[in-house]
Design an enzyme around this catalytic site. Structure first.
Site, PDB file in Angstrom:
ATOM      1  N   CYS A 232       0.882  -1.182   0.000  1.00 25.20           N
ATOM      2  CA  CYS A 232       0.000   0.000   0.000  1.00 25.20           C
ATOM      3  C   CYS A 232       0.910   1.219   0.000  1.00 25.20           C
ATOM      4  O   CYS A 232       0.926   2.009   0.945  1.00 25.20           O
ATOM      5  CB  CYS A 232      -0.911   0.009   1.221  1.00 25.20           C
ATOM      6  SG  CYS A 232      -1.902  -1.485   1.458  1.00 25.20           S
ATOM      7  N   CYS A 354      -1.586   3.907  11.194  1.00 27.44           N
ATOM      8  CA  CYS A 354      -1.346   5.131  11.963  1.00 27.44           C
ATOM      9  C   CYS A 354      -2.587   5.408  12.825  1.00 27.44           C
ATOM     10  O   CYS A 354      -3.090   6.523  12.891  1.00 27.44           O
ATOM     11  CB  CYS A 354      -1.009   6.314  11.069  1.00 27.44           C
ATOM     12  SG  CYS A 354      -2.236   6.680   9.791  1.00 27.44           S
TER      13      CYS A 354
END
Length: 403
Positions: A232, A354
Site C-alpha cells: 500500500c 497510523c
C-alpha cells in the site's frame, strides 16, 4: 501582535474551504498560500498555524461562540475572534469583529474546559470510542497529546548523506535541528520552518517523516538483495525508507490502486537517488496473484482511521464518521488476507496503521492468525506507539513470519 486584514480574511476563506467545501486542511492551506506571492514566511506561518488551530479546536470554539454548522462567513469571524481573545491578541476595530464579548469568551472557556469532549474538542462518538477502547485515565492523556501541534521531523536519506552531515548542512542554511534518541536517522526541527525550499531537500538529503513512522520500515528487517513489496505504497514515504535500508540493492516493488500516488512516488524516488524501486498499479487481483509466494518481505501499511495522526490532520476529527469504522476495518481485514499471500515461506510481513484503536491493530492481527490464511504465520513481535508516551504520532506495527 497586530492583525492584518488580508491575512485574517485568508484564514476565514480557508475555513470556508475546509468546513463548507470539504477540502482537506492541508490542501486548503496550500491553496490559500498561493494567493499572494508578497506574503513572507511570517505571514504564511500565521495563516497556516491559525487555520490548523481553529480546525483543531472547532468544537470548543463553536460552543464558546454559540455558532452551529453549516457555518456562514460571520460564524467564521466569530470563531476567529474566539481564537484571538484566548491568545490575548487585541482585536482591531473592524465591523466583522465588533461587539466581541471578550470577558464572556474567557468565562465560557473556563466553564467548558471542565468537560473532556469540549476541552479536547472531539465529537461525542469519538470520546465514547476512546472510553470503550482504553481506560479513562489513559484516554485522557492520549487524546490530550493528539491535540498538540506535531513537531517537524526529518528522516536522513542514507543513500546520499549521514545524519551528522545533514544536520550541519541544514545549520548552514539557517535551520537548527536535534537528533532523537532511539531514532537513528531522525532530526527534529528546533523551530518550525518551511524545509521544502532548502537546498538539502532539493538535493534529496532528507524526507519529512514523523519519528513514529520511521519505526515501520526497520521492523521489516530488510537486507540488500531481497525482493521487498510495499503493498500500500501511496506516495511512498516508507518505500523510500526501505530503499535506503536495502542500500539500493535487490528489488523493491511499490503497489497501489491510485496512479497519481505512484507517479508522486517515482518523482520522489528520483530526488532521493533510489534505483531499485519499481511501481505497479493494482488494476485487478491478477497484479497480486502474480506475486504470490514471491516476496522475502511485505509491508502492508493499510488505510486506517488516522486517529494516531490527529496532531497533523486535525480535520480528521470532523471528516471521519462513526459509520466509517466498520468499512475501514473490513478493508484492513481483506488486504491482510489477500496481500499476505505474497510472502514466500520463511519470509516476513509487517502490518502497520497510523491508528491507536485496538480494533484496527492487535484485534485485526488476532483475527488474522485464526483465519485459514493466517494459519501459516506466527506473530514475532508487535509495537504500540502512543502520542502521550512517545511525543510523536500514534502507530501500530506487527511483524509476522511465514512458517
Amino acid at each position: 501582535m497586530r492583525l492584518h486584514r488580508n491575512l485574517v480574511f485568508a484564514v476565514v476563506d480557508g475555513l470556508d474551504l475546509i468546513f463548507n467545501e470539504g477540502v482537506y486542511a492541508s490542501k486548503a492551506v496550500e491553496q490559500i498560500l498561493k494567493r499572494d506571492k508578497r506574503w513572507g514566511s511570517r505571514d504564511r506561518g500565521f495563516i497556516a498555524e491559525t487555520l490548523y488551530d481553529i480546525v483543531r479546536w472547532k468544537r470548543l470554539y463553536a460552543e464558546i461562540a454559540e455558532v452551529r454548522e453549516p457555518f456562514d462567513r460571520s460564524n467564521f469571524f466569530r470563531l476567529f475572534a474566539v481564537w484571538a481573545v484566548l491568545r490575548g491578541i487585541p482585536l482591531p476595530n473592524w465591523k466583522q469583529l465588533e461587539d466581541t464579548p471578550a470577558r464572556r469568551i474567557k468565562g465560557r472557556f473556563d466553564e467548558l474546559s471542565k468537560i473532556r469532549k469540549y476541552r479536547e474538542s472531539i465529537p461525542d462518538w469519538m470520546d465514547e470510542l476512546g472510553l470503550e477502547s482504553f481506560k479513562e485515565a489513559f484516554w485522557e492523556k492520549e487524546i490530550h497529546a493528539l491535540n498538540q501541534p506535531a513537531p517537524v521531523v526529518l528522516r536522513t536519506n542514507t543513500l546520499k548523506t549521514s545524519l551528522p552531515f545533514l544536520r550541519k548542512h541544514l545549520l548552514d542554511e539557517g535551520i537548527a535541528t536535534d537528533p532523537i534518541q532511539g531514532y537513528p536517522h531522525a532530526l527534529v526541527l528546533k523551530e518550525r520552518t518551511n524545509v521544502f525550499t532548502t537546498q538539502a531537500f532539493k538535493d534529496g538529503l532528507f524526507e519529512v517523516q514523523d519519528a513514529s513512522s520511521q519505526l515501520v520500515a526497520p521492523m521489516l528487517e530488510v537486507e540488500p538483495g531481497m525482493r521487498v513489496i510495499d503493498a500500500c505504497a501511496g506516495a511512498g514515504g516508507k518505500s523510500l525508507h526501505l530503499a535506503a535500508l536495502m542500500e539500493n540493492k535487490g528489488q523493491l516493488i511499490g503497489l497501489d490502486i491510485y496512479p497519481q500516488k505512484l507517479h508522486e512516488l517515482k518523482r520522489r524516488a528520483r530526488r532521493n537517488g533510489v534505483h531499485n524501486l519499481e511501481t505497479r498499479l493494482i488494476e485487478s487481483t491478477k497484479t497480486i496473484k502474480k506475486l504470490h509466494g514471491k516476496a522475502d518481505r511485505v509491508l502492508i501499511d493499510v488505510p486506517c482511521t488516522g486517529l494516531g495522526v490527529l496532531r497533523r490532520n486535525p480535520d480528521t476529527k470532523w471528516k471521519l464518521q462513526p459509520s466509517d469504522l466498520d468499512g475501514i476495518t473490513e478493508t484492513q481485514k481483506q488486504l491482510l488476507t489477500d496481500y499476505s499471500k505474497m510472502v514466500k515461506p520463511g519470509g516476513k510481513m509487517v502490518y502497520a496503521t497510523c491508528s491507536i484503536l485496538p480494533r484496527e491493530n492487535s484485534e485485526q492481527i488476532e483475527e488474522f492468525l485464526k483465519s485459514p490464511e493466517g494459519n501459516s504465520f506466527e506473530l514475532e513481535k508487535e509495537r504500540h506507539v502512543f502520542a502521550h508516551s512517545s511525543g510523536y504520532d500514534g502507530f501500530y506495527m506487527a511483524s509476522l513470519r511465514s512458517k
